[in-house]
Design a protein around this motif. Structure first.
Motif, PDB file in Angstrom:
ATOM      1  N   VAL A 105      37.212  11.830  -2.094  1.00  0.00           N
ATOM      2  CA  VAL A 105      36.114  12.626  -1.560  1.00  0.00           C
ATOM      3  C   VAL A 105      34.941  11.691  -1.290  1.00  0.00           C
ATOM      4  O   VAL A 105      34.541  10.929  -2.171  1.00  0.00           O
ATOM      5  CB  VAL A 105      35.688  13.725  -2.558  1.00  0.00           C
ATOM      6  N   VAL A 106      34.412  11.723  -0.074  1.00  0.00           N
ATOM      7  CA  VAL A 106      33.276  10.847   0.235  1.00  0.00           C
ATOM      8  C   VAL A 106      31.990  11.629   0.489  1.00  0.00           C
ATOM      9  O   VAL A 106      30.906  11.048   0.568  1.00  0.00           O
ATOM     10  CB  VAL A 106      33.572   9.938   1.445  1.00  0.00           C
ATOM     11  N   ARG A 107      32.110  12.943   0.612  1.00  0.00           N
ATOM     12  CA  ARG A 107      30.943  13.740   0.941  1.00  0.00           C
ATOM     13  C   ARG A 107      31.187  15.172   0.495  1.00  0.00           C
ATOM     14  O   ARG A 107      32.302  15.680   0.634  1.00  0.00           O
ATOM     15  CB  ARG A 107      30.739  13.701   2.474  1.00  0.00           C
ATOM     16  N   VAL A 108      30.181  15.791  -0.083  1.00  0.00           N
ATOM     17  CA  VAL A 108      30.252  17.216  -0.404  1.00  0.00           C
ATOM     18  C   VAL A 108      29.164  17.877   0.415  1.00  0.00           C
ATOM     19  O   VAL A 108      27.994  17.516   0.295  1.00  0.00           O
ATOM     20  CB  VAL A 108      30.010  17.464  -1.901  1.00  0.00           C
ATOM     21  N   ASP A 109      29.541  18.832   1.271  1.00  0.00           N
ATOM     22  CA  ASP A 109      28.501  19.380   2.137  1.00  0.00           C
ATOM     23  C   ASP A 109      27.852  20.613   1.530  1.00  0.00           C
ATOM     24  O   ASP A 109      28.134  21.001   0.394  1.00  0.00           O
ATOM     25  CB  ASP A 109      29.020  19.601   3.557  1.00  0.00           C
ATOM     26  N   ARG A 110      26.937  21.228   2.278  1.00  0.00           N
ATOM     27  CA  ARG A 110      26.148  22.337   1.779  1.00  0.00           C
ATOM     28  C   ARG A 110      27.002  23.513   1.332  1.00  0.00           C
ATOM     29  O   ARG A 110      26.610  24.275   0.472  1.00  0.00           O
ATOM     30  CB  ARG A 110      25.222  22.819   2.902  1.00  0.00           C
ATOM     31  N   PHE A 111      28.178  23.657   1.949  1.00  0.00           N
ATOM     32  CA  PHE A 111      29.044  24.784   1.639  1.00  0.00           C
ATOM     33  C   PHE A 111      29.949  24.474   0.448  1.00  0.00           C
ATOM     34  O   PHE A 111      30.721  25.313   0.030  1.00  0.00           O
ATOM     35  CB  PHE A 111      29.888  25.139   2.866  1.00  0.00           C
ATOM     36  N   THR A 156      36.908  14.172   2.815  1.00  0.00           N
ATOM     37  CA  THR A 156      37.571  12.962   2.323  1.00  0.00           C
ATOM     38  C   THR A 156      37.482  11.824   3.338  1.00  0.00           C
ATOM     39  O   THR A 156      37.013  12.011   4.461  1.00  0.00           O
ATOM     40  CB  THR A 156      39.064  13.228   2.049  1.00  0.00           C
ATOM     41  N   ASN A 157      37.944  10.667   2.930  1.00  0.00           N
ATOM     42  CA  ASN A 157      38.026   9.525   3.847  1.00  0.00           C
ATOM     43  C   ASN A 157      39.385   9.427   4.544  1.00  0.00           C
ATOM     44  O   ASN A 157      39.700   8.389   5.140  1.00  0.00           O
ATOM     45  CB  ASN A 157      37.697   8.224   3.106  1.00  0.00           C
ATOM     46  N   ILE A 158      40.153  10.488   4.521  1.00  0.00           N
ATOM     47  CA  ILE A 158      41.476  10.494   5.162  1.00  0.00           C
ATOM     48  C   ILE A 158      41.350  11.135   6.534  1.00  0.00           C
ATOM     49  O   ILE A 158      41.127  12.337   6.651  1.00  0.00           O
ATOM     50  CB  ILE A 158      42.491  11.279   4.293  1.00  0.00           C
ATOM     51  N   ASP A 159      41.450  10.324   7.582  1.00  0.00           N
ATOM     52  CA  ASP A 159      41.266  10.884   8.924  1.00  0.00           C
ATOM     53  C   ASP A 159      42.608  11.268   9.559  1.00  0.00           C
ATOM     54  O   ASP A 159      43.678  10.999   8.995  1.00  0.00           O
ATOM     55  CB  ASP A 159      40.447   9.939   9.804  1.00  0.00           C
ATOM     56  N   SER A 160      42.537  11.873  10.734  1.00  0.00           N
ATOM     57  CA  SER A 160      43.743  12.383  11.394  1.00  0.00           C
ATOM     58  C   SER A 160      44.798  11.306  11.644  1.00  0.00           C
ATOM     59  O   SER A 160      45.968  11.516  11.340  1.00  0.00           O
ATOM     60  CB  SER A 160      43.385  13.050  12.721  1.00  0.00           C
ATOM     61  N   PRO A 161      44.410  10.138  12.183  1.00  0.00           N
ATOM     62  CA  PRO A 161      45.442   9.117  12.414  1.00  0.00           C
ATOM     63  C   PRO A 161      46.130   8.697  11.112  1.00  0.00           C
ATOM     64  O   PRO A 161      47.338   8.419  11.101  1.00  0.00           O
ATOM     65  CB  PRO A 161      44.654   7.953  13.022  1.00  0.00           C
ATOM     66  N   THR A 162      45.374   8.657  10.023  1.00  0.00           N
ATOM     67  CA  THR A 162      45.981   8.317   8.735  1.00  0.00           C
ATOM     68  C   THR A 162      46.964   9.399   8.310  1.00  0.00           C
ATOM     69  O   THR A 162      48.100   9.113   7.900  1.00  0.00           O
ATOM     70  CB  THR A 162      44.878   8.135   7.667  1.00  0.00           C
ATOM     71  N   LEU A 163      46.546  10.644   8.424  1.00  0.00           N
ATOM     72  CA  LEU A 163      47.435  11.767   8.086  1.00  0.00           C
ATOM     73  C   LEU A 163      48.732  11.699   8.884  1.00  0.00           C
ATOM     74  O   LEU A 163      49.815  11.989   8.374  1.00  0.00           O
ATOM     75  CB  LEU A 163      46.746  13.093   8.405  1.00  0.00           C
ATOM     76  N   ALA A 164      48.600  11.289  10.167  1.00  0.00           N
ATOM     77  CA  ALA A 164      49.760  11.311  11.065  1.00  0.00           C
ATOM     78  C   ALA A 164      50.820  10.289  10.678  1.00  0.00           C
ATOM     79  O   ALA A 164      51.934  10.305  11.207  1.00  0.00           O
ATOM     80  CB  ALA A 164      49.300  11.081  12.505  1.00  0.00           C
TER      81      ALA A 164
END
Lengths: 266, 266, 266
Positions: B178-184, B189-197
């Protein structure tokens, strides 16, 4: 044409970059825009509060202003995105009741669904339509495109019915509720001036354990620290404490019942 | 020339006058500027979070936009102040890694040190270079002066290396955080779409004590109050709770490990 | 004429729509305005803090800027609303001391009462003069109308006298106080550079239970986590902690006494 004004209302908060992404998109489409924040501190997903805050400012913005409003628990689902022309101003947001005061105020309002991809970003995120659909549609409207170019007319937009005060003329009493607590702890009710006028002074106002005699004119009408009732800046009955917080002192908040008793106005 | 856009990101908060002082300086130099706040609520001196929030909005701002970013624990020391031209946009701030995504994105980026006193205020406070050095330099860039007039080229700006997810192709698993927790309360996370793919569905996502089957499309994909995983608006895996806060419900925050397991993508 | 700049300072917070209503009114009158928020987080009804935050930014705004300031416990009473021309800038707000630094800085300042209904909204709410009287008057000034058109001259505006440090030249000591705690927990005092210069280095600064030897130049002058004293960006002595919060670590806040001892400057 006067400089376009876009006013933003969301529940995004200001800690994250979300609002800024919307503003970047807007300025890319409508570089001359004057962008104003209404508030981004609507409680998360609280459509009713968002609708109320919007309603409070509409008349103070110039003719032609475009309101972009995003409190959107259904983002990414099949709920529609809509644009509204009402009362010489424009409104953009989800079709979940947030904008419904715009057509409640203006029987001649026109509502369309935002479907024309020409006026959204190329890809519309299913978690952030504020950035990808609503901001660009609003910015295009601000540049002067016709509402109808965004998509087909919507005949049945979702209307939010706010609880209205109950008036008992025989008893000369009004039963309303606190609908908003502001930064000062003032308790703003859903009882507006015309409703108040249906019973006559002298008034007695009850909220929580408190009883207030009479409805005053200013917060400073009473001694420092004392409770007062008055008609506030949005034209609604408020309960306040001179120099303090009524919410804290009375221990009441939103949805607390408020009763007004007067004399028969007949 | 289109109207200049300046976007500000700091850790100054909005309770004090600091951001306003920067804006006053900017408008004195570049009166036509459209000034946008990205956020001023970066946790004090948290360069990594500032860099992340900046990265999330760059592409949504118009070509030519100038980003003024100040998260600056080394203010007043010998750390350099820099300006960057990258990806058709401009960036101004301390040389502490905050701006490093700009040149990581664009191999043709040019970086200079801001030393020319012609483009700073006459006196530069050693406790507030945001006002006295960065704001004026950015405003001058927005008026169209060439980057190279600010100072000499910098060959070795400090680059921030964010932790990248570890991929184990044999096990079809990804270990991120987790790199960021937003207002909600969404956990980004730091896992982006190309990584997921790099691994194939069906996915199982683990964070804290929770396990989530599948990666959905919208927050409303699951019933109210249920956990879901999805690719959010910045293109990264998020863990969310429909109508609630994943951070609060799971009791996890930044740096919490997140694991994704799929099938081999081969 | 350059683009008009209007800067807003209030205690309204940003959760409610109040500031936005003022901005809508301003843009209706002065569409070209660049509107800047100084802060809206002045503690409710804290005139002294509002005056201090205003004072800190005035010089950084362009000549001709109009400052609209509303911290107004007496809203709706007979206290006057005033407009001031001072130091080539303009100031609008209640006559309660909030604006008094403007004429304290400029002996040639002109002050008028805002009474001409031509330059207010048609109806002036007795609970929100910010929207109905101060915002429109300021916007009209920004369009270029003469100060004197707003109303008659005021000879005796209410002046706020901030506590000044006590200097004991014989003992080479200065007794001041913390007047502001900023977002970083820095303790900003009322001891400015000219006052400091009346005693000579080496200095010893005492606040709370702490004693600090010497007055440095930057927050990073000392090791991470250590206390330091320095002259901050507004030209006043500050007590700070490198990479931390002096307020939290010392457990002191506004009004805490601060003592400086030096050598006789003679």
């Amino acid at each position: 044409m006067a400089r376009p004004v876009l006013a933003l209302l969301t529940d995004f908060g200001i800690q994250d970059h979300y609002v800024a992404a919307m503003k970047g998109v807007i300025l890319g489409i409508c570089p001359d825009a004057a962008i104003v924040d209404i508030t981004h501190d609507v409680p998360p997903q609280d459509i009713a509060t968002g609708a109320l805050e919007l309603d409070a400012v509409i008349d103070y913005f110039p003719i032609g202003a475009v309101f972009v409003c995003v409190v959107d628990p259904g983002v990414g689902t099949s709920r529609r995105g809509i644009a509204v022309a009402a009362g010489d101003r424009l409104f953009v947001g989800p079709d979940n009741g947030l904008l419904s005061r715009s057509w409640q105020r203006d029987p001649g309002a026109r509502v369309v669904e935002i479907t024309n991809h020409q006026f959204t970003l190329g890809t519309v995120s299913r978690t952030f339509e504020g950035r990808d659909r609503f901001a660009p549609a609003a910015a295009w409207l601000a540049t002067g495109i016709a509402l109808e170019r965004l998509g087909a007319a919507v005949a049945d937009p979702l209307t939010l019915h706010s609880p209205v005060p109950q008036i008992d003329l025989a008893a000369a009493s009004i039963a309303g509720a606190v609908v908003r607590v502001d930064r000062f702890g003032n308790l703003v009710t859903n009882i507006d001036s015309p409703t108040l006028a249906q019973v006559a002074a002298p008034y007695v106002v009850r909220v929580g354990a408190a009883q207030i005699d009479g409805i005053g004119q200013t917060y400073a009408d009473v001694r420092h620290g004392a409770l007062c009732a008055l008609v506030g800046s949005t034209g609604h009955l408020e309960i306040a404490v001179s120099g303090g917080s009524a919410a804290a002192i009375l221990g009441v908040g939103r949805q607390a019942p408020v009763h007004v008793r007067g004399r028969s106005a007949a």
